[in-house]
Design an enzyme around this catalytic site. Structure first.
Site, PDB file in Angstrom:
ATOM      1  CD  GLU A 221      -3.554  -2.186   7.613  1.00  0.00           C
ATOM      2  OE1 GLU A 221      -2.641  -3.276   6.890  1.00  0.00           O
ATOM      3  OE2 GLU A 221      -4.502  -1.270   7.087  1.00  0.00           O
TER       4      GLU A 221
ATOM      5  N   GLY B 266       2.606   2.699  10.724  1.00  0.00           N
ATOM      6  CA  GLY B 266       3.836   4.034  11.159  1.00  0.00           C
ATOM      7  C   GLY B 266       4.228   4.024  11.921  1.00  0.00           C
TER       8      GLY B 266
ATOM      9  CD  GLU C  78      -2.814   5.530   6.474  1.00  0.00           C
ATOM     10  OE1 GLU C  78      -2.779   5.931   5.693  1.00  0.00           O
ATOM     11  OE2 GLU C  78      -2.107   4.797   7.542  1.00  0.00           O
TER      12      GLU C  78
ATOM     13  N   GLY D 170       3.267  -1.036   4.399  1.00  0.00           N
ATOM     14  CA  GLY D 170       2.604   0.326   4.341  1.00  0.00           C
ATOM     15  C   GLY D 170       4.540   0.635   3.155  1.00  0.00           C
ATOM     16  N   GLY D 171       4.954   1.575   4.310  1.00  0.00           N
ATOM     17  CA  GLY D 171       6.131   1.955   4.037  1.00  0.00           C
ATOM     18  C   GLY D 171       7.135   1.093   3.305  1.00  0.00           C
TER      19      GLY D 171
ATOM     20  CB  SER E  19       5.161  -2.099  11.630  1.00  0.00           C
ATOM     21  OG  SER E  19       5.243  -0.433  11.784  1.00  0.00           O
TER      22      SER E  19
ATOM     23  CG  ASN F 158      -1.537   1.340   1.064  1.00  0.00           C
ATOM     24  OD1 ASN F 158      -1.497   1.923   0.430  1.00  0.00           O
ATOM     25  ND2 ASN F 158      -2.185   1.547   2.578  1.00  0.00           N
ATOM     26  CD1 TRP F 159       3.679   1.501  -2.755  1.00  0.00           C
ATOM     27  CD2 TRP F 159       3.572   2.138  -4.734  1.00  0.00           C
ATOM     28  NE1 TRP F 159       4.672   0.992  -3.319  1.00  0.00           N
ATOM     29  CE2 TRP F 159       4.975   1.807  -4.742  1.00  0.00           C
ATOM     30  CE3 TRP F 159       3.063   3.395  -5.900  1.00  0.00           C
ATOM     31  CZ2 TRP F 159       5.590   1.335  -6.092  1.00  0.00           C
ATOM     32  CZ3 TRP F 159       3.925   2.629  -7.020  1.00  0.00           C
ATOM     33  CH2 TRP F 159       4.505   1.590  -7.253  1.00  0.00           C
ATOM     34  CE  LYS F 160       0.032   3.482   4.775  1.00  0.00           C
ATOM     35  NZ  LYS F 160      -0.198   3.719   6.302  1.00  0.00           N
TER      36      LYS F 160
ATOM     37  CG  HIS G 138      -6.298   2.228   4.904  1.00  0.00           C
ATOM     38  ND1 HIS G 138      -5.348   2.548   5.892  1.00  0.00           N
ATOM     39  CD2 HIS G 138      -5.437   1.191   5.117  1.00  0.00           C
ATOM     40  CE1 HIS G 138      -4.361   2.697   6.724  1.00  0.00           C
ATOM     41  NE2 HIS G 138      -3.949   1.510   5.264  1.00  0.00           N
TER      42      HIS G 138
END
Ligand code: 13P
Length: 258
Positions: free
Chosen positions: A170, A176, A100, A237-238, A216, A10-12, A98
Site C-alpha cells: 500500500e 484515500g 495509518e 478502503g473507502g 484507491s 478495510n473499513w478503518k 497498516h
C-alpha cells in the site's frame, strides 16, 4: 498452480454495528445474485463489529478480520486486544502494520514483527502492510523502504508460517487520495516484493504467498490492477464501505480467472 485471489475490505474507523449488519445483509444478497467463487473475500472491521459480522456472514464465503492486535497473549495493556481474544470470537484474519497505525500509533518494524509472530502463533492470517510515503518515493527510496519493512517484519518467521501470510503493498501516497498507483507501478513493486520473498524463502514458497495491492482501489481500476501477474488481490478502503462497489471490485476477478 495459480494463486487464489484474495480481496479484503478495510473499513478503518467507519460504521456502527447496526450499519455493519445492514452491509452484511446487502452484500450477501449481491453474492447470491452473482457469486464469486474464484476469490476469497473478507471484511476487516472495527473490534466492536466483529462478533456481529461473524454471525451475519456465517455460512457465506466472506471471512471477518480485525485491523490490529497486540503482540502479547494477555497482560496489563489497557485498551488493547490480543490474538486469542480475536480467535475466541471466530476471527482468523488481522491487518498488521497498516500505514495509518505506523503513522498515528507509533507502530514500528519491530512491533509489526512481534505482532506477526503472535498472529501465526494463534493461527490468525495476517495481512501484513508495507509501502512507502510520497517523500520516500520522490527521493528514490521506495524499493529500499519496502524491502526494509518486509525483511524486518518477517525477521525470524519460518517458511511454514510465511507461506500463509498475505502481504499488502500500500503506497501511502495512494491511500484515500484517489491517486492510485498505475498498474505498472503496482506490478513493479509487487514483483520486487516477490523477488525479496524468493531471497528469504526460495522460489516455491514465494510463489505461494498472496500479495495484495491497496490504495484507491475502485470498481473502475480493479480489473487492470488484478490482471497484473504479481498482484493476487486487493485491500480496499473507502470503496469497501459500499456493498455494490465492493462487490463490483471482487467481481473483477471473474473477468480473469476461468
Ligand atoms: P483507500 O482504498 O480508501 O485508498 O484505502 C486503502 C487502504 O488503506 C486499505 O487498507
Amino acid at each position: 498452480m495459480a494463486r487464489r485471489k484474495f480481496i479484503a475490505g478495510n473499513w478503518k474507523m467507519y460504521k456502527t454495528t447496526a450499519e455493519a449488519t445492514v452491509f452484511a445483509q446487502m452484500f450477501r444478497m449481491l453474492l447470491e445474485e452473482k457469486p464469486i467463487p474464484q476469490a476469497d473475500l473478507a471484511i476487516c472491521a472495527p473490534f466492536t463489529q466483529l462478533a456481529a459480522l461473524e454471525e451475519a456472514f456465517r455460512g457465506s464465503s466472506v471471512g471477518v478480520g480485525a485491523q490490529n492486535m497486540h503482540f502479547a497473549e494477555e497482560g496489563a495493556y489497557t485498551g488493547e486486544i490480543s490474538a486469542p481474544m480475536l480467535k475466541e470470537i471466530g476471527v482468523d484474519i488481522c491487518i498488521i502494520g497498516h500505514s495509518e497505525r505506523r503513522q498515528y500509533f507509533a507502530e514500528t518494524d519491530e512491533t509489526v514483527n512481534r505482532k506477526l509472530e503472535a498472529a501465526f502463533a494463534a493461527e490468525i492470517v495476517p495481512i501484513f502492510c508495507i509501502g512507502e510515503t510520497l517523500k520516500e518515493r520522490d527521493a528514490g527510496q521506495a524499493f529500499a523502504v519496502v524491502e526494509r519493512q518486509l525483511r524486518a517484519g518477517l525477521s525470524g518467521i519460518p517458511e511454514a508460517n510465511a507461506v500463509e501470510a498475505v502481504i499488502a503493498y500500500e503506497p501511502v501516497w495512494a491511500i484515500g487520495t484517489g491517486r492510485t498507483a498505475t498498474a505498472d507501478q503496482a506490478q513493479e513493486m509487487c514483483a520486487f516484493i516477490r523477488q525479496t520473498l524468493v531471497s528469504l524463502y526460495g522460489v516455491e514458497a514465494a510463489d505461494r504467498i498472496c500479495i495484495q495491492y491497496g490504495g484507491s482501489v475502485k470498481p473502475e481500476n480493479a480489473e487492470e490492477l488484478l490482471a497484473q501477474p504479481d498482484i493476487d488481490g486487493a485491500l480496499v478502503g473507502g470503496a469497501s464501505l459500499v456493498p455494490e462497489q465492493f462487490h463490483e471490485i471482487c467481481n473483477a476477478v471473474s473477468a480473469m480467472v476461468k
